[in-house]
Design a protein around this motif. Sequence first.
Motif, PDB file in Angstrom:
ATOM      1  N   PHE A 174      55.657  38.296  81.484  1.00 42.28           N
ATOM      2  CA  PHE A 174      57.133  38.535  80.853  1.00 42.28           C
ATOM      3  C   PHE A 174      56.937  37.166  79.786  1.00 42.28           C
ATOM      4  N   PHE A 175      57.471  37.334  78.435  1.00 47.55           N
ATOM      5  CA  PHE A 175      57.629  36.403  77.395  1.00 47.55           C
ATOM      6  C   PHE A 175      58.857  36.161  77.019  1.00 47.55           C
ATOM      7  N   PHE A 176      59.333  34.903  76.746  1.00 46.74           N
ATOM      8  CA  PHE A 176      60.552  34.694  76.226  1.00 46.74           C
ATOM      9  C   PHE A 176      60.476  34.774  74.627  1.00 46.74           C
ATOM     10  N   LYS A 177      61.571  35.265  73.953  1.00 45.58           N
ATOM     11  CA  LYS A 177      61.458  35.309  72.425  1.00 45.58           C
ATOM     12  C   LYS A 177      62.701  34.454  71.889  1.00 45.58           C
ATOM     13  N   PHE A 178      62.200  34.291  70.429  1.00 49.91           N
ATOM     14  CA  PHE A 178      63.438  33.572  69.642  1.00 49.91           C
ATOM     15  C   PHE A 178      64.045  34.810  69.168  1.00 49.91           C
ATOM     16  N   PHE A 179      65.393  34.443  68.803  1.00 47.92           N
ATOM     17  CA  PHE A 179      66.497  35.291  68.361  1.00 47.92           C
ATOM     18  C   PHE A 179      66.022  36.019  66.967  1.00 47.92           C
ATOM     19  N   GLY A 180      65.769  37.192  66.964  1.00 47.71           N
ATOM     20  CA  GLY A 180      65.443  37.736  65.751  1.00 47.71           C
ATOM     21  C   GLY A 180      63.951  38.124  65.601  1.00 47.71           C
ATOM     22  N   PHE A 181      63.218  37.501  66.557  1.00 46.18           N
ATOM     23  CA  PHE A 181      61.925  37.710  66.638  1.00 46.18           C
ATOM     24  C   PHE A 181      61.276  38.449  67.854  1.00 46.18           C
ATOM     25  N   GLU A 182      62.198  39.311  68.526  1.00 44.35           N
ATOM     26  CA  GLU A 182      61.890  39.866  69.777  1.00 44.35           C
ATOM     27  C   GLU A 182      60.838  40.785  69.538  1.00 44.35           C
ATOM     28  N   TRP A 183      60.460  41.328  68.378  1.00 45.35           N
ATOM     29  CA  TRP A 183      59.354  42.274  67.991  1.00 45.35           C
ATOM     30  C   TRP A 183      57.843  41.410  68.220  1.00 45.35           C
ATOM     31  N   VAL A 184      57.881  40.297  68.354  1.00 49.53           N
ATOM     32  CA  VAL A 184      56.590  39.497  68.354  1.00 49.53           C
ATOM     33  C   VAL A 184      55.945  39.970  69.726  1.00 49.53           C
ATOM     34  N   HIS A 185      54.709  40.463  69.624  1.00 46.53           N
ATOM     35  CA  HIS A 185      54.130  40.934  70.902  1.00 46.53           C
ATOM     36  C   HIS A 185      53.078  40.146  71.150  1.00 46.53           C
ATOM     37  N   VAL A 186      52.632  39.894  72.505  1.00 43.51           N
ATOM     38  CA  VAL A 186      51.661  39.063  73.060  1.00 43.51           C
ATOM     39  C   VAL A 186      50.517  40.139  73.437  1.00 43.51           C
ATOM     40  N   PRO A 187      49.533  40.076  72.561  1.00 47.41           N
ATOM     41  CA  PRO A 187      48.291  41.051  72.852  1.00 47.41           C
ATOM     42  C   PRO A 187      47.836  40.563  74.269  1.00 47.41           C
ATOM     43  N   GLN A 188      47.692  41.764  75.081  1.00 46.57           N
ATOM     44  CA  GLN A 188      46.923  41.215  76.647  1.00 46.57           C
ATOM     45  C   GLN A 188      45.534  41.429  76.474  1.00 46.57           C
ATOM     46  N   SER A 189      44.976  40.837  75.278  1.00 48.03           N
ATOM     47  CA  SER A 189      43.300  41.021  75.430  1.00 48.03           C
ATOM     48  C   SER A 189      43.061  39.403  74.841  1.00 48.03           C
ATOM     49  N   ALA A 190      42.109  39.057  75.849  1.00 45.92           N
ATOM     50  CA  ALA A 190      41.542  37.678  75.488  1.00 45.92           C
ATOM     51  C   ALA A 190      41.061  37.427  74.073  1.00 45.92           C
ATOM     52  N   TRP A 191      40.271  38.739  73.933  1.00 47.60           N
ATOM     53  CA  TRP A 191      39.564  38.795  72.271  1.00 47.60           C
ATOM     54  C   TRP A 191      40.450  38.669  71.270  1.00 47.60           C
ATOM     55  N   LEU A 192      41.666  39.437  71.313  1.00 46.24           N
ATOM     56  CA  LEU A 192      42.670  39.178  70.174  1.00 46.24           C
ATOM     57  C   LEU A 192      43.399  37.757  70.333  1.00 46.24           C
ATOM     58  N   LEU A 193      43.545  37.177  71.342  1.00 44.73           N
ATOM     59  CA  LEU A 193      44.105  35.716  71.402  1.00 44.73           C
ATOM     60  C   LEU A 193      43.335  35.134  71.010  1.00 44.73           C
ATOM     61  N   TYR A 194      42.130  34.922  71.569  1.00 39.05           N
ATOM     62  CA  TYR A 194      41.014  33.922  70.983  1.00 39.05           C
ATOM     63  C   TYR A 194      40.776  34.176  69.424  1.00 39.05           C
ATOM     64  N   GLY A 195      40.980  35.326  69.139  1.00 38.35           N
ATOM     65  CA  GLY A 195      40.753  35.724  67.691  1.00 38.35           C
ATOM     66  C   GLY A 195      41.829  35.067  66.688  1.00 38.35           C
ATOM     67  N   LEU A 196      43.091  35.160  67.280  1.00 43.57           N
ATOM     68  CA  LEU A 196      44.235  34.667  66.648  1.00 43.57           C
ATOM     69  C   LEU A 196      44.221  33.284  66.576  1.00 43.57           C
ATOM     70  N   HIS A 197      43.502  32.438  67.398  1.00 51.76           N
ATOM     71  CA  HIS A 197      43.410  31.086  67.315  1.00 51.76           C
ATOM     72  C   HIS A 197      42.228  30.605  66.476  1.00 51.76           C
ATOM     73  N   LEU A 198      41.183  31.488  66.463  1.00 52.60           N
ATOM     74  CA  LEU A 198      40.056  31.421  65.666  1.00 52.60           C
ATOM     75  C   LEU A 198      40.763  31.363  64.160  1.00 52.60           C
ATOM     76  N   LEU A 199      41.448  32.146  64.058  1.00 48.51           N
ATOM     77  CA  LEU A 199      41.971  32.594  62.673  1.00 48.51           C
ATOM     78  C   LEU A 199      42.703  31.379  62.153  1.00 48.51           C
ATOM     79  N   ILE A 200      43.616  30.804  63.149  1.00 44.99           N
ATOM     80  CA  ILE A 200      44.310  29.373  62.665  1.00 44.99           C
ATOM     81  C   ILE A 200      43.325  28.420  62.305  1.00 44.99           C
ATOM     82  N   ALA A 201      42.151  28.309  63.234  1.00 43.10           N
ATOM     83  CA  ALA A 201      41.373  27.323  62.947  1.00 43.10           C
ATOM     84  C   ALA A 201      40.401  27.597  61.656  1.00 43.10           C
ATOM     85  N   THR A 202      40.089  28.635  61.342  1.00 45.37           N
ATOM     86  CA  THR A 202      39.521  28.968  60.053  1.00 45.37           C
ATOM     87  C   THR A 202      40.411  28.886  58.998  1.00 45.37           C
ATOM     88  N   SER A 203      41.560  29.303  59.050  1.00 43.14           N
ATOM     89  CA  SER A 203      42.394  29.159  57.771  1.00 43.14           C
ATOM     90  C   SER A 203      42.587  27.695  57.497  1.00 43.14           C
TER      91      SER A 203
END
Lengths: 368, 467
Positions: free
Chosen positions: B54-83
């Motif tokens: 379960f994940f807590f959300k900020f008001f108004g951003f309840e729609w933010v979803h946590v992908p339950q896939s290591a690939w996507l999560l690592y991908g997201l952080h790689l995207l952060i690093a690359t950009s």
Amino acid sequence: MNATNLFRISRFSIIGILTLLILPGCNDSPGIRNQCSVDYDQEALFSAILRHQITPGYENLQSQLDQLKNDFDALQSDPDLANLDRLETTFADAYQAWKRVEIFHFGPAEELQAQSYFNLFPLDVLTVQNQLSSGFDSENSTQFDKGLPVLDYFIFHKTNPQDRLNYLLQSDVRAYFTAALDKMRSVANQVTEAYGGDYGDQFTTMTGTAAGSSLSLLINALSKFFEDNRRNQLGIPSGALTLDIPNPDKTEAYFSGISLNLLNKGVETAQMLYEGKTNSPGIKDYLEALEDEVDGEKIADQISTQFNKINQAIPPLENPLSKAVLDDKNDIAALYREMSSQVINLKTDLPSRLCISITYVDNPSDTD
Amino acid sequence: MKSPSQYIDDLKTKETSIAPLVIFRILFGLLMAFGAIRFIFSGWIEKLYLEPDFFFKFFGFEWVHVPQSAWLLYGLHLLIATSAIGIALGWKYRWAAILFFLSFSYAEMMDATNYLNHYYLVILVAFLMIFLPAHRSFSIDAFINKSIRQNNVPRLYLAVLQWQVGLVYVFAGLAKVNYDWLVHAMPLAVWLPARTDIPGLGLLFEQPWAPFLMSWAGAFYDLFIVFLLTSKRWWKAGYLLVIIFHLMTKVLFNIGMFPYIMICFTTIFIPVVYHQRSLKFLRKLFGKIRSVTILTPPVNASIPKVAPISSRTKSLSLVFMFFIIIQLIAPLRHLLYSGSVHWNEEGYRWSWRVMLLEKAGTAFFTVEDLRSGRKFEVENDLFLTAYQEKQMAFQPDFILQFAHHLNQHYMKKLGSEDLRITVRSRVSLNGRKSQTLIDPHTDLTKIHNTWLKKKWILPYEPQITAL
């Protein structure tokens, strides 16, 4: 010296003077003081807890386990009901002896995983039955298949005394029993040894309030022990934590039915660590010394009062707990409520007041 | 003294060297790339995003979803690093800045448990970076496309960063002007003795007056550092203080990237000439490698022209002004709610209240099925990690979110649509005796989170005042 320089110097001196004024003021005036620091001999406290609670507790456990071993051997060589009777009594004593030291779950006990070799319950009976033929291997066991709960099952799960006796004489039961017991004896010996040696010295001298200091270890241990007892001894068996569906078979020491004694012993042990014994200080003494110098509501007596409320809520219960959770719902609920209040005291108020953080809830990432 | 309108006019019309922006871009990009890579290798992705259910959300951003896939999560952080590397290199800069802003913000919003003020600062600065012409010199973009090269920029672009960084300090300082911080040295009185193991400094932290010294020094530092940094005479002392102060907090606390972020961000206050020298030095460094010599058009080659204000500058100045005004109001929004922000946390986030409180709490939730009369308590750790539970116990909006989650869960499990969920919650604030946080009689399934005053939070007695 021109005017600007003069101005510059006076600016610095004002800050300097202000600082000098503030610093000594902090220690003297009653309002402004460090509410985390107190002039109290922590080493004396730790040494008293070591000498009067931990060491005698473990020595008693050692001798009870040895006695259990003797009684079991006597039963094997001389199988009669009198010997079974003796074994049963010793078992109850040994379980209660464990309850006295279970609380000290840090240092050598934590390293040797004493808790898991002594008292993870409820017992996984199916696994035990399956393992009986192949034999028990304490090193490879990860299940709820050992310690005092498995002895509880071996000795008590048959109703008829003669059946019990016959069951204990089976060779695979005897082997499993001995292996589980020997593992406990070896753990108890090692922990006792550690406290008699380097770890005992270390324990008495680790002062302060940092994580890893003896005060922090004791507070965390007290809080966790009490919270776990509330959950395991009462919350799960009574159904309070399981959708209001009672699980009488999940009470501690279900087969021997000494669950209520153990519940009592647990509360008593927690209270003893908190209040100390006659002529031997406990955590409360430190807390009182600290609170004597702090404004605001005190919590030292509130915790004692709550222990007494719990002690008063236990006697009305039917023995054993496995019956009480079915027949005595109101009394169980009342006790559970009082224990919950104490969890709040021990987990939230006590560490906050002592300026100690509950380290078993650790931050996995950064903070700011 | 300039009038505000004159000041704003000057920001648009007067130009300054682009060098500080370029240095800021490079430092920001490298630091953020390092941060993302550190995050990837720390094992936090599993711990924070794959282990919890379960994940807590900020008001108004309840729609933010946590992908339950290591690939996507690592991908997201790689995207952060690359950009972030894209930002540092000035390579497809605008796209890199937009991508960084979006991916970083998304990552930070996945679980509000992990809210950190300095990550919020990164989000704000990343947003501003999208609009800054920081890639118009010493960048791959400028190397490829000569037409974008620029040596000078309107002061506006520098000023908006200075304002953003500056107001963080001032608000953090104002937040420290409260009774507990100054009179009781709380919570430093709790935190400092925990660090007496540090060689040398540890001896200092054992002293009962040490927390007072540090509390007052910290408050003064936060309140006045910006004024030192912007003073022509004192900026050097100011920057030295920045380095000492933040390295000290680094030694003391588990605060990760924060000290480095502030040490890098405050370079924006250093006089332009030092940035120009640094760029010259970098140019020399890169000049040794032939092929990239051209990457580095001479800095400060042309004299600033007094160019007519472009429409771009005009509209951006409005955007920035609006942005800064919001930033000036947001930390004060708690004044609109009665009660103490330290207790009810209404308006606590996004307000630069950094390391201000030591809170601990316990929350027992009770679920009651009104149809069957069944009533039971919830084992929080079946749903939450230990850290989530700890954070939830003293944050009212988390308590509410968790109650709603329990409602969903048990409606399905019990096959009942008529549940009542209450909470017995006690919170201790800065070592005080605990008090009840949430009205224990309120059925939380009937409550919805809004901007309005949360009447189901019980007030703290006696009232704590804070700025």
